[in-house]
Each structure stands twice: as C-alpha cells, then as structure tokens.
Design a protein around this motif. Structure first.
Motif, PDB file in Angstrom:
ATOM      1  N   GLU A 102       0.838  -1.198   0.000  1.00  0.00           N
ATOM      2  CA  GLU A 102       0.000   0.000   0.000  1.00  0.00           C
ATOM      3  C   GLU A 102       0.874   1.249   0.000  1.00  0.00           C
ATOM      4  O   GLU A 102       1.896   1.322   0.681  1.00  0.00           O
ATOM      5  CB  GLU A 102      -0.914  -0.007   1.219  1.00  0.00           C
ATOM      6  N   LEU A 103       0.460   2.240  -0.792  1.00  0.00           N
ATOM      7  CA  LEU A 103       1.147   3.526  -0.822  1.00  0.00           C
ATOM      8  C   LEU A 103       0.243   4.577  -0.185  1.00  0.00           C
ATOM      9  O   LEU A 103      -0.945   4.661  -0.534  1.00  0.00           O
ATOM     10  CB  LEU A 103       1.478   3.927  -2.263  1.00  0.00           C
ATOM     11  N   ILE A 124       4.321   2.120  -7.056  1.00  0.00           N
ATOM     12  CA  ILE A 124       4.066   1.180  -5.967  1.00  0.00           C
ATOM     13  C   ILE A 124       4.913  -0.071  -6.184  1.00  0.00           C
ATOM     14  O   ILE A 124       5.186  -0.477  -7.315  1.00  0.00           O
ATOM     15  CB  ILE A 124       2.570   0.818  -5.848  1.00  0.00           C
TER      16      ILE A 124
END
Length: 821
Positions: A102-103, A124
């Motif tokens: 997750e970013l 990502i």
C-alpha cells in the motif's frame, strides 16, 4: 480500384482535419498542460519495477483527522485517475493493488485558492516476504475488464503450461474447446485471431496450435470490438499477447516440455533493452498427437434402396511445427520510434487411420466387408515481415502510427485413401492434392489525439490485400493397370484475390463516472475468384458500414457497469467458394459454393463487475443476431456417398449470460468459477432444412489453485459443455477434468510442472446429423489420460528505473514473463 482509394483517402483527411478542430476545445480533466483548473486530485499509478501503468488500482481519499474514507476511484488502462469534485479540507490518499504494498500520501490540503492537487507519477512496489530479500512473484488479477475487452492473465495456469494456446483457452471465459482442439467463442467457430494485435497469416485454429503456452503473456477476449478493429468474425476477436521484457538489460527465458504420444516442445526468448533500442529473438518448436477410435454409421436413400455403411477403426492426428521471430524497436528521438519485425515458421498436420467398413442395403442384407487405410499430410512454411513507425506529439495519447506487414504462406495438402477387400486385395483408391501459395499485405495509418475529460479521438485508414493460387488434382486406382491414373476432369486451378479498404473513426470521453466510446467504420471490398481455362468468374464490388458504441459507468471505485453494441461481418473463406468437387475418400466429396453471402452480425452486451477484497464477480448478458448464417451442409451425392458443401441456411439468434467469480476461499485456495448459459435458434431456413431448430446450451469451468507451500502449487480444472444443435444435427455433451502441479526448484529461476489432461477419460465426442435422404452418426473416443511435463528456466541480468529515473537492481530478479506466481 483507384476511385474508391481516392474516396477513402479524401475522407480520412477530412476526419483528421475535423479532429484537429475538436482538439482545440478545453481538455477537461486530462493530465498535462491542457488540464482545466476544476477541483480534483489527479495522478498516475505505475509499477516501480517495470514502469508499466497499473489498471484497476484502488485509490481512496480519507479525512486526515478521522481516517474515514470519503470517496475514491480506480485507475484506468494508462494508470491515470482523478477524484473530483473534492471539498476544501485536509486529507490523505491510499493506493492499493493486489500483490503490491500500500502507498500512502500524507497531509493533502484542498483550499479555494488551490482546488487542484497534482500527485504526478506514483510508483508502488511488489509485496515482499518478511525477513527475506527476494520478491514474491505476485498473483495478478486473473481477469481485467476494459471498456471493450476482457484481459486474461495466464501466468498462473499450470495445467496448460506444457501445451499450446488452445490448452490455455480451455480455462478462459466465453471459450469452448472440443476433443479435437477446435475452439469456439461463445458457441461460434468464426472468430478472428490476432497475435500481438496483428492478424496471423495462418487460419484461426491453426495459429492457436502453433503458439506455445509458455510464450503467452495474456489473452484479450474482445466479444464486441469497436470500429477501430477489423470487423471480421461472428463472435469477435482473440488477441494473443506474447511475452516481452519491459526492463533494461538482458533477460531470457527457456522452456522444455515432453509427454505421451510423442509430445515434444521447447522455446527460448532473449531480450535486450536500453534507452536507445529494444531487441528480441525467439525460437519455438512443438509437436503433439492425439490417438483414439472412430465409429460412424451412414445411410443414404436412392429411390427405394437404402444404402448403409458402418465404419470403425483407429485414428492418429498430430500437428506441430517451429517458429523463429526477431524484432527491434529503435528510439529515433524522444518522440519517434521505428520498429521492424521478422518471423519464419513451418507447420504440419498429419492424420492416419485404419478402418473396417461394412456395407449393405435393405435388399441385400448380407454385408460386404472391406478395410481401408487413409493418410493425409497438410503443411508448409510461412514468412512474415512487418514494420511500424510512431510519432508522439504532446502527451501519450497524441500520436501518429503507421503499420505495415506482408506475409506469404505455402500450402501442400495431399490425402490418400485406399480400400481393400477381405483378402487384402486393393479394390479402390484416391489421391487428392491441393497446392498453392497465399499472400497477404496490410497497411494502416492511425492518428490519435486527446479529447475532453481524458477522452481520445482516433481516426485511421486501412488497406488489406490477399491473393492465393490453388492447384487441385485427383488420381484414382485403376485395377486393370494396378496403378493410379490422373482424372483430368477433376483438375482445377483457381486464382483468388481480395482487396479491402477501410476508413474508421472512434471517439471516447468521460462525463463524470460515465465513460463513452463511439465509432464508425466504412469498408470497400473487391473480390474476384477465377477458374483458370474457364469463363467462370465470381466478383464482389461492395461497400459495408460498421458502427459501434461502448458505455461504462463506475458505480463505486470497486463496481462498474458496461454495455455495448457493434455490427460485424464474416466473409466466407476461399475454399468455401471453390465451385468444383474434391474427393475426401470413397464416401465423401466436397464442393464449394461461390454464391455464398457474407454473414452480418449485430451484437449487444451488458455487464456488471465488482471487486470485493481480493475477490471479483462479473455478470454479463449478451445477444447476437446473425443474418445469412453459413453452415456446412450435407446431401446425397450417390449411393453410399455424401456431398459436403456450404450454404446460407437462414438467420440465427443467440441470447445468453455469463457469470465469472474469482474467490479467495482460504490463504491456500482460490478458485475461478465461470458459467455460460445461452439459448440458440435458427430461423428463416429453407424448406429443405430442419425447421424449429433451437437448443438451450450451457458450459461450466471450475478452476482451482492450491498453494501447498512457497514452492509447491497444485491446480485442478473441470470443464463441461452441454449438447448443442446445428442446421442439420446435434452434438452431445462433453466433460474434461485436468490436473497439474508446479514445483519452484530455485526461486524465480527454475521450476518444473507436470500436467494430466482428461484425467477421468471422459472427453468423448458424438455428433448426429440428418437430412433429406441421408443420416449420419459419428463418435470419437481418444486415448486418455494424457500426461506431460515441462521445465522452465529464467535468466535475468537487467535493471529497472526507480522513480527518479536512476537505475537500481531488481530484488530477486522479477520475471520478464509476466509474474508467474
């Protein structure tokens, strides 16, 4: 031919000029210099390892203080997204995609003075295993939906890893494959095959049988193509995208496979990429065989006599060949790319059978026994040369493309059938031969430019040409001279030519959550079939028109609704039209029909897709209306002999639904459940055919993936096709069960697979047909189960660009083949 060409070119210039005028309008939410200042958050999601755009990434906007999710969206096929409108406030953004970390973008402020936030390119990373430095090959979404196609990622498919594209398609929605490896798309065998977006010089099924499964990156199923595609094919397009490296440096992948009944194959792909050019070379070889027993019973009625022939025997069918490919893309400048591609290959199909025949009549019930030996060999080499040039204007969707290709296919077809009496003496025989080259040329000029709200205007001109020459001959056994003699009355030379010129334009745009794409295509066709040394000449000189429209609505970031309409055409193949007789064996003769009309198809679709967690559900409704339906038909030629030809048998209607569910049942088990239910009927058929022809058909795929541990994966796939009907008969149901296992010997480097096809030996095939004065029953029971094994090795020595453009090593050696597990 010159007058239509001038008309098409003139219209193309008018369309491009019109598009240029439209392009001066405001560009709405499009990324880049022309973007409006409306309230919103804009960005583009990219894979950090490859730089490739990521579609269907989940972007959510959260309240900075409470963490509550406010709204969101998903990225499009170019990785772009926008969230609008956004009220003034303090927020943070999260970006999630299956198999990636997750970013999070912290502390994002929207005010009246700064209503727009440009996040730029957001990279990502693939998820890593805690405590280890290697990258786990990510399990990509099995199926992705775009506005006009479904994209099937095939990297996880174990059961087809040692086969060809045909075996891969057995596990794909909308596809049915029979015991002989013949492919149907939504119940129709009339579809177009593309390889890397280009038509193959080989026929559809023949092309699919030459492509090793290990070289396939993904498969695009385009059941309702837009006007930008060739309109040929009843049920749509199957586009095979082969593997290519997107990373800088050297990469390679090699595969070997072997199995029962003489299966043997292998392929190797080498890539090199830097900032100046990308080049590749590949080689593949594959041979496969099927063995089994055939049984048939035929009856023909001439006057008051009923002639019956029973047949039973063994048959072996094999196909294979090799293929060499190479190509280079040269970066002439930051905005210009020139590509050159070459390929050469050879393919072959052989069939041999030994049968026992029983002949009798209602007046002579004592059977006459005989045996036969039949052999056929069909194949030849093929060449393909292609080039492309692309000029990029301002932005990735503003460009000019020129694509051209030229292909030559040689063909040699010879069949021998010999019949012997009970004492072993030859009583009859036939040798039929058909030879001749086929050539195809193609030129396409395509212009694209941005349109309002991340839309696009596309216009193009296309020219397709094809020629073929066929020389047919027949020799029959002369019992007096005990040798074969030429029958001059069955010697025919045919020349075939077809030219198609097309002009098309497609426009797409977005209105809020609604995506719109509309297109129109006009085609001029000139076709000529000439029999040498004959006055017979069959020509077509015609214009056709093909509209299309596609709509999509993003209900929520994880739900989408889509609907579409397109008009298509299916032109008869050359040998469907040849107006002379060709003997297959002593009991079957074939004759083409030059009066065949092309099929015209109106296709409608509506679909719904929803992501929930790591799972996905899709449901589709479709209808396909076909006029001038073409089918192979049979009739009585003479006593014990069936004539096979082609006719327009009326109109048909298919109405159905498809359901697909991908579900992660447990951390170690996920499955894909795919079902297709449709009603099929033939109407307005001539009085000589069966009336009230209709059936309810359904098929089911149940593909299971089991993760035993980091190194061992198992797969179990079941497939069922229900009975179906044609204008003159019906086909029985069919069931397969396939199993496979893959062992990762060296992480991301070396792996081995074993596959078992038709595990329960249930893949039998039965077909019954009948008409005025004749009846025929056929069944095939092939040898099963079939076991094969394959081994794969990856060699990588490349680097990827990080977000700042510098080069860094790729942890664990990310696979160039599209993330195999």
């Amino acid at each position: 031919m010159l007058r239509p060409a001038k008309i098409v070119v003139t219209l193309l210039l008018v369309v491009i000029h019109t598009n240029s005028i439209f392009a001066q309008a405001p560009q709405g939410g499009r990324m880049g210099a022309g973007m409006s200042a409306s309230t919103g958050i804009y960005g583009k999601v990219l894979d950090k390892a490859t730089g490739a755009p990521i579609q269907y990434a989940n972007i959510m906007l959260h309240n900075l203080n409470s963490g509550e999710a406010i709204t969101g969206t998903i990225s499009d096929e170019s990785g772009r997204f926008n969230i609008s409108p956004v009220r003034p406030g303090n927020y943070f953004v999260t970006i999630k995609f299956m198999g990636f970390n997750e970013l999070k973008i912290d502390s994002l402020t929207i005010t009246m003075a700064t209503p727009t936030a440009m996040l730029g390119e957001l990279y990502i990373e693939a998820a890593t295993v805690a405590g280890e430095s290697v990258v786990v090959e990510r399990e990509r979404t099995t199926m992705e939906y775009k506005i006009d196609k479904k994209v099937i990622n095939v990297g996880q498919d174990i059961t087809s890893s040692s086969g060809t594209a045909v075996e891969v398609l057995e596990n794909v929605p909308s596809i049915q494959v029979d015991i002989e490896g013949n492919v149907e798309l939504r119940g129709s065998s009339n579809f177009t095959v593309l390889i890397d977006n280009r038509p193959s010089i080989l026929d559809g099924n023949e092309a699919l049988q030459t492509i090793p499964a290990s070289t396939i990156e993904n498969i695009e199923i385009i059941t309702n193509p837009s006007a930008a595609y060739d309109p040929d094919g009843v049920s749509g397009i199957i586009n095979i995208i082969t593997k290519k490296s997107k990373l800088e440096g050297i990469s390679a992948i090699a595969n070997l496979n072997a199995g029962m009944l003489g299966q043997l194959g292998g392929d190797i792909l080498l890539n090199y990429r830097n900032h100046k050019y990308t080049t590749y070379i590949s080689a593949a070889y594959n041979t496969r065989a099927f063995e089994g027993q055939d049984t048939s019973m035929s009856r023909t009625t001439v006057g008051d006599t009923i002639y019956s022939v029973g047949q039973q025997g063994d048959r072996r069918f094999s196909h294979g060949g090799y293929r060499l490919r190479t190509g280079i893309d040269l970066n002439l400048s930051d905005k210009d790319v020139l590509g050159i591609k070459l390929s050469y290959g050879s393919r072959g199909h052989t069939m041999s059978s030994n049968n026992t025949f029983t002949e009798f009549t209602n007046f002579q019930p004592t059977p006459y026994l005989s045996t036969s030996e039949a052999n056929s060999d069909r194949g030849g080499s093929y060449y393909d040369f292609g080039g492309n040039y692309e000029h990029q204007f301002n932005g990735p969707t503003h460009r000019l493309e020129v694509n051209g290709s030229y292909s030559i296919r040689g063909s040699e077809d010879e069949s021998t059938t010999e019949q012997f009496d009970i004492s072993g003496n030859q009583v009859s025989g036939r040798i039929t031969a058909e030879d001749g080259p086929t050539s195809r040329g193609r030129l396409e000029i395509k212009y694209e430019q941005p349109f309002a709200n991340e839309g696009k205007l596309e216009a193009g001109y296309q020219f397709r040409t094809g020629t073929s020459e066929d020389a047919n001959s027949l020799k029959i056994w002369d019992s007096t001279t005990t040798d074969y003699v030429v029958v001059n009355s069955y010697a025919f030379d045919t020349e075939y030519r077809r030219d198609i010129q097309s002009l098309y334009s497609v426009m797409s745009t977005n209105v809020g959550k609604l995506g719109i794409q509309g297109g129109f295509r006009a085609e001029y066709t000139f076709r000529d079939i000439a029999l040498i040394d004959s006055t017979d000449d069959f020509q077509i000189d015609r214009w056709d028109y093909f509209p299309s429209i596609h709509l999509s609505y993003n209900i929520t970031p994880t739900q989408k609704f889509m609907t579409s309409y397109s008009r298509r055409i299916d032109r008869p193949r050359g040998w469907f039209l040849e107006p002379f007789e060709t003997w297959s064996d002593a009991y079957n003769v074939r004759r083409g029909n030059p009066g065949l009309l092309p099929e015209y198809i109106n296709a409608f679709e509506a679909g719904y897709m929803k992501y929930f967690g790591k799972n996905m559900l899709s449901a589709e409704l479709y209808a396909r209306q076909t006029t001038n339906l073409v089918e192979g038909v049979q009739s009585v030629y003479s006593e014990n002999v069936i004539l096979h030809t082609f006719e327009n048998v009326g109109n048909s209607l298919s109405v159905g639904s498809e359901l697909s569910l991908r579900f992660m049942a447990a951390a170690w088990w996920d499955f894909n459940l795919m079902g297709n239910l449709y009603h099929y009927e033939i109407n307005d058929q001539p009085a000589s055919f069966n009336q009230d022809i209709q059936s309810n058909n359904w098929s089911l795929r149940f593909n299971n993936n089991f993760t035993v541990n980091r190194k061992l994966k198992l797969q179990l796939n079941a497939m069922y096709n229900s009975p179906s009907v044609t204008a003159q008969g019906e086909r029985d149901a069919m069931f397969f069960l396939n199993a496979g296992a893959r062992w990762n010997i060296i992480e991301n480097k070396l792996s081995a697979s074993i596959n078992v096809r038709d595990l329960l030996d249930t893949g039998d095939h039965e077909f019954t047909s009948q008409g005025d004065g004749w009846y025929r029953y056929q069944s095939s029971d092939r040898v099963a189960p079939i076991i094969s094994a394959s081994i794969k090795y990856n060699f990588n020595n490349y680097r990827s660009k990080d977000r700042n453009g510098s080069l860094e090593p790729v942890a664990g050696g990310d696979s160039p083949e599209g993330d195999d597990f």
